[in-house]
Design a protein around this motif. Structure first.
Motif, PDB file in Angstrom:
ATOM      1  N   LYS A 117       0.847  -1.191   0.000  1.00  0.00           N
ATOM      2  CA  LYS A 117       0.000   0.000   0.000  1.00  0.00           C
ATOM      3  C   LYS A 117       0.886   1.246   0.000  1.00  0.00           C
ATOM      4  O   LYS A 117       1.883   1.299   0.728  1.00  0.00           O
ATOM      5  CB  LYS A 117      -0.842  -0.048   1.284  1.00  0.00           C
ATOM      6  N   ASP A 118       0.520   2.207  -0.834  1.00  0.00           N
ATOM      7  CA  ASP A 118       1.315   3.435  -0.889  1.00  0.00           C
ATOM      8  C   ASP A 118       1.003   4.277   0.351  1.00  0.00           C
ATOM      9  O   ASP A 118      -0.114   4.739   0.530  1.00  0.00           O
ATOM     10  CB  ASP A 118       0.959   4.221  -2.163  1.00  0.00           C
ATOM     11  N   ILE A 119       2.008   4.462   1.208  1.00  0.00           N
ATOM     12  CA  ILE A 119       1.765   5.231   2.434  1.00  0.00           C
ATOM     13  C   ILE A 119       2.514   6.560   2.414  1.00  0.00           C
ATOM     14  O   ILE A 119       2.656   7.226   3.426  1.00  0.00           O
ATOM     15  CB  ILE A 119       2.187   4.426   3.680  1.00  0.00           C
ATOM     16  N   SER A 120       3.006   6.914   1.198  1.00  0.00           N
ATOM     17  CA  SER A 120       3.912   8.071   1.090  1.00  0.00           C
ATOM     18  C   SER A 120       3.464   9.300   1.856  1.00  0.00           C
ATOM     19  O   SER A 120       4.267   9.980   2.466  1.00  0.00           O
ATOM     20  CB  SER A 120       4.084   8.461  -0.371  1.00  0.00           C
ATOM     21  N   ASN A 121       2.182   9.617   1.772  1.00  0.00           N
ATOM     22  CA  ASN A 121       1.764  10.865   2.416  1.00  0.00           C
ATOM     23  C   ASN A 121       0.710  10.655   3.495  1.00  0.00           C
ATOM     24  O   ASN A 121      -0.033  11.563   3.842  1.00  0.00           O
ATOM     25  CB  ASN A 121       1.284  11.863   1.368  1.00  0.00           C
ATOM     26  N   LEU A 122       0.658   9.427   4.013  1.00  0.00           N
ATOM     27  CA  LEU A 122      -0.321   9.196   5.072  1.00  0.00           C
ATOM     28  C   LEU A 122       0.183   9.780   6.392  1.00  0.00           C
ATOM     29  O   LEU A 122       1.364   9.722   6.692  1.00  0.00           O
ATOM     30  CB  LEU A 122      -0.557   7.691   5.253  1.00  0.00           C
ATOM     31  N   PRO A 123      -0.706  10.346   7.180  1.00  0.00           N
ATOM     32  CA  PRO A 123      -0.287  10.779   8.518  1.00  0.00           C
ATOM     33  C   PRO A 123       0.022   9.554   9.384  1.00  0.00           C
ATOM     34  O   PRO A 123      -0.465   8.458   9.093  1.00  0.00           O
ATOM     35  CB  PRO A 123      -1.510  11.526   9.046  1.00  0.00           C
ATOM     36  N   PRO A 124       0.836   9.737  10.403  1.00  0.00           N
ATOM     37  CA  PRO A 124       1.289   8.600  11.202  1.00  0.00           C
ATOM     38  C   PRO A 124       0.142   7.726  11.689  1.00  0.00           C
ATOM     39  O   PRO A 124       0.254   6.506  11.693  1.00  0.00           O
ATOM     40  CB  PRO A 124       1.999   9.246  12.392  1.00  0.00           C
ATOM     41  N   ALA A 125      -0.947   8.376  12.073  1.00  0.00           N
ATOM     42  CA  ALA A 125      -2.047   7.609  12.661  1.00  0.00           C
ATOM     43  C   ALA A 125      -2.667   6.640  11.663  1.00  0.00           C
ATOM     44  O   ALA A 125      -3.339   5.689  12.054  1.00  0.00           O
ATOM     45  CB  ALA A 125      -3.103   8.554  13.204  1.00  0.00           C
ATOM     46  N   GLU A 126      -2.449   6.898  10.364  1.00  0.00           N
ATOM     47  CA  GLU A 126      -3.046   5.999   9.382  1.00  0.00           C
ATOM     48  C   GLU A 126      -2.046   4.974   8.871  1.00  0.00           C
ATOM     49  O   GLU A 126      -2.323   4.224   7.946  1.00  0.00           O
ATOM     50  CB  GLU A 126      -3.624   6.821   8.223  1.00  0.00           C
ATOM     51  N   ARG A 127      -0.850   4.968   9.441  1.00  0.00           N
ATOM     52  CA  ARG A 127       0.125   3.955   9.054  1.00  0.00           C
ATOM     53  C   ARG A 127       0.093   2.834  10.081  1.00  0.00           C
ATOM     54  O   ARG A 127      -0.575   2.951  11.111  1.00  0.00           O
ATOM     55  CB  ARG A 127       1.525   4.575   8.977  1.00  0.00           C
ATOM     56  N   ASP A 128       0.827   1.786   9.803  1.00  0.00           N
ATOM     57  CA  ASP A 128       0.764   0.624  10.672  1.00  0.00           C
ATOM     58  C   ASP A 128       2.147   0.370  11.265  1.00  0.00           C
ATOM     59  O   ASP A 128       2.977  -0.303  10.661  1.00  0.00           O
ATOM     60  CB  ASP A 128       0.285  -0.572   9.829  1.00  0.00           C
ATOM     61  N   PHE A 129       2.418   0.972  12.387  1.00  0.00           N
ATOM     62  CA  PHE A 129       3.726   0.765  13.009  1.00  0.00           C
ATOM     63  C   PHE A 129       3.645   0.988  14.511  1.00  0.00           C
ATOM     64  O   PHE A 129       2.723   1.628  15.015  1.00  0.00           O
ATOM     65  CB  PHE A 129       4.777   1.708  12.406  1.00  0.00           C
ATOM     66  N   GLY A 130       4.607   0.414  15.210  1.00  0.00           N
ATOM     67  CA  GLY A 130       4.794   0.733  16.615  1.00  0.00           C
ATOM     68  C   GLY A 130       6.163   1.354  16.735  1.00  0.00           C
ATOM     69  O   GLY A 130       7.045   1.063  15.925  1.00  0.00           O
ATOM     70  N   ILE A 131       6.339   2.234  17.709  1.00  0.00           N
ATOM     71  CA  ILE A 131       7.629   2.926  17.754  1.00  0.00           C
ATOM     72  C   ILE A 131       8.151   3.017  19.181  1.00  0.00           C
ATOM     73  O   ILE A 131       7.378   3.122  20.140  1.00  0.00           O
ATOM     74  CB  ILE A 131       7.518   4.327  17.100  1.00  0.00           C
ATOM     75  N   VAL A 132       9.469   2.908  19.302  1.00  0.00           N
ATOM     76  CA  VAL A 132      10.132   3.051  20.602  1.00  0.00           C
ATOM     77  C   VAL A 132      11.224   4.096  20.448  1.00  0.00           C
ATOM     78  O   VAL A 132      11.993   4.044  19.484  1.00  0.00           O
ATOM     79  CB  VAL A 132      10.747   1.702  21.052  1.00  0.00           C
ATOM     80  N   PHE A 133      11.242   5.063  21.383  1.00  0.00           N
ATOM     81  CA  PHE A 133      12.238   6.119  21.297  1.00  0.00           C
ATOM     82  C   PHE A 133      13.322   5.932  22.346  1.00  0.00           C
ATOM     83  O   PHE A 133      13.116   5.267  23.365  1.00  0.00           O
ATOM     84  CB  PHE A 133      11.571   7.478  21.504  1.00  0.00           C
ATOM     85  N   ASP A 146      -6.538  14.456  13.188  1.00  0.00           N
ATOM     86  CA  ASP A 146      -5.858  15.184  14.238  1.00  0.00           C
ATOM     87  C   ASP A 146      -5.269  16.491  13.721  1.00  0.00           C
ATOM     88  O   ASP A 146      -5.422  17.539  14.330  1.00  0.00           O
ATOM     89  CB  ASP A 146      -4.712  14.350  14.826  1.00  0.00           C
ATOM     90  N   ASP A 147      -4.573  16.373  12.571  1.00  0.00           N
ATOM     91  CA  ASP A 147      -3.934  17.571  12.024  1.00  0.00           C
ATOM     92  C   ASP A 147      -4.963  18.646  11.753  1.00  0.00           C
ATOM     93  O   ASP A 147      -4.766  19.811  12.064  1.00  0.00           O
ATOM     94  CB  ASP A 147      -3.201  17.224  10.719  1.00  0.00           C
ATOM     95  N   LEU A 148      -6.056  18.210  11.160  1.00  0.00           N
ATOM     96  CA  LEU A 148      -7.078  19.184  10.822  1.00  0.00           C
ATOM     97  C   LEU A 148      -7.642  19.826  12.080  1.00  0.00           C
ATOM     98  O   LEU A 148      -7.820  21.044  12.152  1.00  0.00           O
ATOM     99  CB  LEU A 148      -8.203  18.515  10.026  1.00  0.00           C
ATOM    100  N   MET A 149      -7.881  18.994  13.091  1.00  0.00           N
ATOM    101  CA  MET A 149      -8.425  19.546  14.322  1.00  0.00           C
ATOM    102  C   MET A 149      -7.444  20.516  14.969  1.00  0.00           C
ATOM    103  O   MET A 149      -7.818  21.587  15.430  1.00  0.00           O
ATOM    104  CB  MET A 149      -8.754  18.414  15.300  1.00  0.00           C
ATOM    105  N   MET A 150      -6.164  20.128  14.988  1.00  0.00           N
ATOM    106  CA  MET A 150      -5.176  20.982  15.650  1.00  0.00           C
ATOM    107  C   MET A 150      -5.021  22.291  14.903  1.00  0.00           C
ATOM    108  O   MET A 150      -4.948  23.359  15.498  1.00  0.00           O
ATOM    109  CB  MET A 150      -3.847  20.249  15.773  1.00  0.00           C
ATOM    110  N   ARG A 151      -4.979  22.186  13.581  1.00  0.00           N
ATOM    111  CA  ARG A 151      -4.892  23.430  12.812  1.00  0.00           C
ATOM    112  C   ARG A 151      -6.125  24.277  13.033  1.00  0.00           C
ATOM    113  O   ARG A 151      -6.057  25.506  13.125  1.00  0.00           O
ATOM    114  CB  ARG A 151      -4.735  23.116  11.329  1.00  0.00           C
ATOM    115  N   GLY A 152      -7.250  23.602  13.112  1.00  0.00           N
ATOM    116  CA  GLY A 152      -8.492  24.317  13.396  1.00  0.00           C
ATOM    117  C   GLY A 152      -8.383  25.088  14.695  1.00  0.00           C
ATOM    118  O   GLY A 152      -8.704  26.271  14.757  1.00  0.00           O
ATOM    119  N   ALA A 183       1.484   8.438  20.549  1.00  0.00           N
ATOM    120  CA  ALA A 183       0.024   8.360  20.515  1.00  0.00           C
ATOM    121  C   ALA A 183      -0.468   8.113  19.094  1.00  0.00           C
ATOM    122  O   ALA A 183      -1.366   7.298  18.870  1.00  0.00           O
ATOM    123  CB  ALA A 183      -0.591   9.643  21.060  1.00  0.00           C
ATOM    124  N   ALA A 184       0.172   8.782  18.119  1.00  0.00           N
ATOM    125  CA  ALA A 184      -0.239   8.587  16.730  1.00  0.00           C
ATOM    126  C   ALA A 184       0.021   7.141  16.310  1.00  0.00           C
ATOM    127  O   ALA A 184      -0.804   6.519  15.643  1.00  0.00           O
ATOM    128  CB  ALA A 184       0.495   9.553  15.822  1.00  0.00           C
TER     129      ALA A 184
END
Lengths: 339, 381, 671
Positions: free
Chosen positions: B82-98, C22-28, C568-569
């Motif tokens: 699936k092309d995820i090039s411009n999806l916001p993070p919330a719409e991608r499928d990943f877990g992350i550790v910092f 989220d982005d839209l809401m925050m920008r809003g 969170a995202a």
């Protein structure tokens, strides 16, 4: 029969009208002292319980500023108790509705606008006086002044306070009365001399008298009403009416042009010129518009009425700007240079 | 999105995509500065890939682009076909550790882990079961009621890991997860993370600047420098067959010798000609010849001439020996090489057997298949 | 070998992230709050600026006249007033330019005019909307109107409006007005020097000595923040006025004027300088002192080579903050300034005393300049100070030194006596029946309802204003700060927001209040209904104190891990869940700080609200001003002290609530 029928109809109609105006609320702008307002509304509602007054009260300057600022979008229905000089300003802006209240003819001519129909009617006069603190006067070895001219004597140097005409209506009243009494030139000469004795100019008109009452200064140029009040509170004051005569302004009433509540506004203004109303004004003011009503007010100087000058309000209003500018040029900058 | 709690390894059925994660011609510019330059990369499902490079090389930028946290300026990213090039993070499928763990300090460990599960359509019981399972998985079964600040750094990072995998993401992103930890904990956690990843079979990308970490954990390493990929390969490939001088130098120790190409497969270092591996250079070209310290074969001292002259052999003098615990590091000087110093690592056994010591002479051999030739960078002397 | 890569970025547009919910809401949210700031800050300021440039003059060309001969016959010659004046020049240019309430008589155009003469005049306007007055009657239109000489002298013109610089010309050619600039600068500089020196000594003693009662001193030093700036003025009258308890100290000099303003300014700006300098001293590095000791540097030398340079940014910052507070303060010079004119009071005098809104706007513009410069310098210095902070490390621990500690104690006691003394005098004055003639104690002065100023209702309104401002202000400020800190990309929007959020600090309250009149009192403004309501007071107060609140919120947010949003995202959780569950609880101490800051300031502010309150929304702080203005000085002191006690109580409640909340929701802070 017919008579009776008519009467009943009138009563019914009257009731109906009364009911419909029940909801009428008037926004009334005023500079009358806060403690008097409640009484005014109560008295009025005795006669007209169907009209509710919403007061908007502040000092003369602020109410004037507010009204002028709202020139194109007036919020007030009626002005009840604002300096006539302010009302003249509003009249010239076309902000007032000309209206001859019922019974206006009974009032002293001095208290009614000369246009026909008049745009405003006076309520009571508000007279300049000098407050002299006897205790402090004695301490400093000062004799009580009896005239305006006395105040320019060197012995009073630094012992006189007066309101700044640029921020106080009372101050302007003094200045314009001097200019009328002593003539333009004489007036300014007088003020030049007086300025030498002035400790400072206050922003408000009642403050000089209150300062005198508190002994902060021996002599405060203020107005009689304020002096009487302070004296009643126990301040060691003499209220002096300078013999040359005293300036005065009146509190006056007018309908604001464009009010949506014209009927109620007229009812109110009609009432403000009645005898009852004038009796009511008399509690605070020794001089009222309705002749023969005034009873002496406690601590008020007795000769006040005869000393009131024949005030030319039109002169005061139309030259106000020029007078104030001149005053500011002469005294505002000069006094700074001193400090 | 997981519909039920499952930690089982992916069964590996045939998928309709070639690579799980496909990155094509990715660029990232911050104003005039180009942080990523034409990156292309594909990662298979279940693979553990490390982005390795010095700080500022663009590895974290690349990771953040994959996560959608900082979008690339140009280029495409495809995940699971699936092309995820411009999806916001919330719409991608990943877990992350910092590196910083980023645990919510005011929530208990349990609530930290369940943060993402709460509105995923699971029942309360299912959530609590899942949290328990995850806590056991990361080896902290009894810590659920505590707050993050009450745990050690290593424990916190395990919780962060548990939280990241709680929703069984298709891709696990680890941004320098171990860098903030003590050396010992770090080594220990390496294994745990790797085990966990293997158990779950989750495709994982880890960013690190620690080559040991990368070598010990990754299936494949992507070495990056100045915004470009220098080399992609298995840890042994990267170590044994570095493709660029940067990789050779960055990973492990390397002797770098200025040399000149003297013929096909031959370079001249100092006054001697060596056989070397590496093609495509023209004769007379200035190059760098590189050899790892452990690849230099010692032949005892010059007196024991039991052998015919070996290829690429020179005589050196040991100027200094440094004991580094599991081996000795020797500094060698040779008239043949001129002023250049060589470093050679020898096992304790070898040192004992050959009686190596400072100020002794030694014949060494530089095996030709380990002597790598690279173009000489223009800015290097 | 690496594959050779292209050097240049391929052509094309940068990729943009598809905006998630989220982005839209925050920008809003950013846009909504930015819009709020634009409406409550940018638009009013613009309205004020345009007012400053709206000039008034008399348009003589609108008037035409005819003059009869001595018998009262007109020959039909029509004279233009403008042409007449051009010929005669009897009305000079500076009289032609005027303000909105100017009036111009026409007699100067006729040098031989006498009101007794039988000459008749005819006058008319040239356009339908020409207005002139006969006495106070307003005449419009182009009809000829015949008047006799005595009436003719009563004819005056009203000014017409135009756009231009003439207000500024008038301002700078009126010495009494522009001298205020000099006065304001002079007072501000003197007050700044005195306050910063005193506050430095105080902060130095607290941080570098081992004297006792440090906590008490710290508490006392902060007390002036809880009262309106004009309260010290009232106390000074009781202390050093002509009936003052200590008037001999003044040696014949008047307290009404520079002395009073400077003393009062020192009082009310002291805590501000104290906080900043304390912070600056706290960050200086103990190792430098150890080094100085080991080099056997004298205490004096150490002070000048280590202490002062270390605290220099703090000192500069404190100086500019104090300068800004003094130059923009209105209450104090109003109460005790006497004849000494200052810019902020001039605005008040112009607007309230003379209804000269245009000139008020001009003075506002003038006042904006120094305030803006001080603000800009302070921001720069603050940034440097932060850099210093991160570089330093070891905290200085003072060692006991009997003599030094004693000196410090004595010094701090003096300052504390000054501060407590001022407050005590106010309280005493409030309880005395009739100073100085009747010293018996009574609560008569608390009978606010019979005085001008709004009575007890005003006090109630102030509390209401404080609570509303704290509630809504905190929400708006914190959400705004969160959005601007956490929104991804959207650089233009965030930049604009940052600018708007910093701007209020540079806008004096008087200027803001005046700007609000111009903007909100415009009948064409759909928000006009707000004018005169409590809502506008809440809005102006929030806006006035926006910057400090915003900075507090941003600082708190910056201390949080920047990756929470990313986590969170990745967990597919909306930002608002994170905001509610994590951000707000973690930042709760700072949120409460913002709330109490807004509350206290709403209780004490005078300048921002003095033009905006109405009878129904009179405020306690305004009541102090008005009662003092009317000469009811004792009740003014009483009301001022009510504000003090209320704020002190609010502080205590804040402390208790903070502790309670910390205990309950911040259990995680305990290890």
């Amino acid at each position: 029969m017919v008579q009776i029928k008519k009467l009943t109809l009138a009563t019914v109609a009257g009731l109906f009208v009364a009911n419909s105006v029940m909801a009428t609320e008037l926004t009334v702008y005023t500079a009358v002292e806060a403690e008097d307002l409640k009484r005014y509304a109560e008295e009025f509602n005795k006669a007209h319980p169907d009209i509710k007054i919403n007061w908007v009260r502040d000092s003369t300057g602020i109410v004037t500023a507010k009204l002028l600022a709202e020139k194109n979008n007036p919020q007030a229905d009626v002005i009840w108790g604002l300096a006539a000089t302010s009302l003249l300003l509003m009249k010239s802006e076309g902000m007032l509705e000309p209206y001859a209240p019922k019974g206006v003819e009974k009032l002293d001519k001095k208290f009614v606008d000369k246009s026909t129909p008049p745009t405003w009617t006076g309520m009571d006069a508000w007279v300049a006086s000098v407050c002299f603190n006897t205790v402090e006067g004695e301490k400093l070895g000062l004799k009580a002044p009896t005239s305006w001219k006395d105040l320019t004597k060197p012995e009073y140097k630094g012992h006189v306070i007066m309101p700044n005409p640029n921020s106080s209506g009372t101050g302007f009243l003094d200045v314009s009365s001097w200019l009328q009494m002593f003539g333009e030139e004489g007036g300014w000469e007088y003020m030049d001399a007086l300025h030498e004795n002035i400790a400072r100019y206050t922003h408000s008109g009642s403050k000089p008298c209150k300062l005198a009452a508190a002994g902060e200064i021996p002599i405060g140029i203020s107005f009689a009403f304020r002096g009487a009040k302070s004296k009643a509170e126990g301040a060691p004051l003499d209220i002096i009416v300078p013999e040359e005569g005293v300036g005065w302004d009146m509190e006056a009433t007018a309908i604001v042009a464009g009010t949506p509540n014209m009927e109620a506004a007229k009812t109110l203004v009609d009432w403000t010129v009645t005898k009852e109303a004038n009796v009511m004004y008399n509690t605070g003011y020794a001089v009222v518009a309705y002749p023969g009503v005034a009873k002496p007010v406690e601590f008020f100087p007795e000769n006040l009425l005869e000393k009131m000058i024949d005030n030319d309000f039109e002169y005061a209003a139309n030259n106000r700007k020029a007078i104030l500018e001149e005053w500011q040029k002469r005294y505002d900058s000069k006094s700074e240079a001193k400090s | 999105m997981p519909t039920e709690a499952t930690l089982e390894k992916n069964t590996g059925e045939a998928q309709p995509w070639d690579a799980y994660l496909q990155i094509e011609n990715l660029w990232k510019a911050f104003g005039d500065f180009i942080a990523l330059r034409d990156i292309s990369l594909s990662i298979s499902e279940g693979e553990f890939v490390c982005f390795l490079g010095p700080s500022g090389c663009g590895k974290t930028t690349l990771l953040r682009a994959i996560a959608g946290l900082d979008i690339q300026t140009r280029g495409a990213i495809e995940q699971a076909g699936k092309d995820i090039s411009n999806l916001p993070p919330a719409e991608r499928d990943f877990g992350i550790v910092f590196q910083s763990y980023a645990l919510f300090p005011n929530l208990t460990i349990e609530r930290n882990i369940s943060f993402g599960l709460e509105n995923a359509g699971l029942s309360k019981a299912a959530i609590s079961a899942r949290v328990k399972e995850l806590l056991e998985l990361v080896g902290l079964p009894d810590q659920g009621k505590k707050y993050p600040a009450q745990l050690s750094g290593g424990q916190q990072q395990r919780i962060a890991l548990a939280r990241a995998i709680a929703m069984s993401p298709g891709l696990l992103l680890l941004d320098e997860p171990l860098s903030a930890l003590d050396a010992k904990v770090r080594v220990h956690l390496r294994h745990e993370v790797k085990d966990l990843q293997r158990k779950l079979g989750v495709t994982t990308i880890m960013v690190t600047h620690d080559q040991e970490e990368a070598l010990s954990m990754a299936d494949r390493i992507v070495v990056m420098n100045h915004g470009v990929i220098e080399q992609i390969g298995t840890p042994t490939d990267i170590y044994r067959e570095p493709e660029t001088l940067f990789v050779a130098d960055f990973i492990g120790e390397m002797n770098k010798l200025s040399a000149t190409v003297s013929g096909p497969g031959r370079v001249k270092i100092g006054s001697k000609e060596f056989v070397a591996s590496g093609n495509g250079f023209s004769e007379g070209e200035d190059v760098i010849a590189a050899i790892r310290p452990e690849d230099i074969i010692p032949h005892g001292d010059t007196t024991t001439e039991h052998m015919a002259e070996p290829e690429n052999a020179i005589t050196c003098r040991i100027t200094e020996m440094e004991f580094l615990g599991s081996f000795w590091r020797c500094r060698l000087e040779s008239e043949t090489l001129g002023s250049t110093e060589l470093i050679a690592d020898y096992s304790i056994n070898a040192v004992r057997r050959l009686e190596l010591a400072a100020n002794k002479d030694l014949v060494i051999e530089i095996p030709s298949n380990r002597l790598k030739v690279f173009p000489r960078p223009t800015d290097e002397i | 070998m690496s594959v050779t890569t292209p050097d240049e970025l391929p052509k094309g547009r940068p990729l943009a992230l598809k905006l998630g919910r989220d982005d839209l809401m925050m920008r809003g949210f950013i846009l909504v709050i930015a819009l709020y700031l634009i409406i409550t800050l940018a638009f009013p300021l613009y309205a004020m600026l345009s007012k400053a440039f709206s000039a008034f003059h008399f348009d003589l060309s609108q008037i035409e006249l005819q003059v009869s001969d001595a018998e009262g016959n007109f020959d039909g010659t029509i004279l233009s007033a403008a042409a007449l004046n051009e010929k005669l020049g009897t009305i000079p240019e500076d009289e032609i330019a005027t303000s909105s309430d100017g009036r111009l008589g026409l007699t100067p155009l006729f040098p031989d005019f006498s009101f007794r003469s039988p000459v008749l005049y005819k006058i008319r306007g040239t356009t339908d909307d020409t207005v002139y007055l006969v006495g106070s009657d307003r005449i419009t239109g182009t009809e000829w109107r015949e008047v006799d000489s005595n009436t003719f002298r009563r004819i005056v013109l009203r000014p017409v409006k135009s756009v231009g610089l003439s207000n500024f010309t008038t301002y700078f050619s009126t010495p009494s007005l522009f001298r205020s600039i000099e006065n304001s600068l002079f007072i501000s500089i003197i007050s700044t020097i005195v306050t910063v020196s005193l506050a430095f000594g105080f902060a130095y003693a607290l941080s570098r000595s081992c004297m006792r009662l440090k906590g008490v001193f710290r508490l006392i030093a902060m007390a002036p923040i809880l009262v309106p700036s004009l309260l010290p003025g009232i106390a000074l009258v009781y202390l050093f006025g002509n009936q003052g308890m200590l008037k001999e100290v003044m040696m014949g000099e008047s307290i009404y004027g520079p002395y009073g303003i400077v003393m009062g300014s020192v009082f009310f700006t002291f805590p501000h300088a104290f906080i900043i300098i304390t912070t600056a001293l706290a960050i200086s590095d103990a190792r430098l002192y150890e080094a100085a000791v080991s080099l056997r540097a004298s205490a004096w030398k150490t002070f000048w080579t280590v202490t002062i340079p270390g605290a220099r940014y703090g000192l500069i910052s404190a100086a500019f903050v104090v300068f800004n507070l003094v130059i923009t303060d209105f209450g104090l010079p109003k109460v005790i300034g006497g004849q000494y004119n200052m810019l902020a009071v001039d605005i008040y005098k112009q607007v309230i005393g003379q209804q000269n809104f245009e000139m008020g706007a001009v003075v506002s513009v003038v006042l904006l300049m120094p305030a803006f410069i001080a603000f800009a310098v302070d921001r720069q210095v603050q940034k440097k100070q932060v850099a210093l902070l991160s570089a330093r490390s070891v905290v200085f621990e003072p060692k006991p030194d009997r003599k030094f500690d004693r000196i410090c104690f004595a010094y701090c006691s003096l300052i504390a006596i000054f501060i407590v003394g001022i407050l005590a005098v106010c309280q005493f004055a409030a309880l005395v029946k009739f100073w100085p003639y009747d010293l018996s104690l009574s609560l008569k002065n608390y009978n606010f309802d019979v005085m001008d100023g709004g009575g007890w209702e005003a006090y109630g309104n102030s509390i209401k204003l404080g609570l509303l401002t704290a509630f809504f202000g905190t929400i708006v400020v914190f959400i705004g700060a969160y959005m601007v800190d956490k929104t991804r990309s959207f650089r233009t929007g965030r930049g604009l927001f940052q600018f708007l959020a910093m701007l209020p600090m540079a806008i004096p309250g008087m200027v803001l209040g005046l700007a609000y009149i111009f903007f909100f009192n415009d009948p064409a403004n759909p928000l006009n209904f707000l004018y005169g309501s409590m809502a506008i007071l809440v809005i102006v107060t929030i806006t006035h104190f926006y910057t400090v609140s915003h900075l507090t919120a941003v600082t708190a947010l910056k201390q949080m891990d920047g990756e929470f949003e990313s986590v969170a995202a990745s967990l597919k959780q909306p930002f608002y869940k994170l905001f509610a569950r994590v951000t707000v609880p973690v930042c709760m101490p700072s949120i409460l700080d913002i709330a109490i800051y807004l509350f206290v300031n709403a209780m004490t502010t005078v300048s921002a609200v003095v033009f905006l309150y109405s009878t129904d929304t009179a405020l306690a702080s305004i009541a102090v001003l008005n009662m003092d203005d009317a000469g009811d000085v004792a009740p003014a002191a009483a009301m001022g002290m009510m504000i003090f006690y209320t704020n002190a109580a609010a502080r205590i409640i804040h402390l208790a609530v903070s502790k309670g909340i910390l205990k309950r929701t911040q259990a995680w802070r305990r290890r």
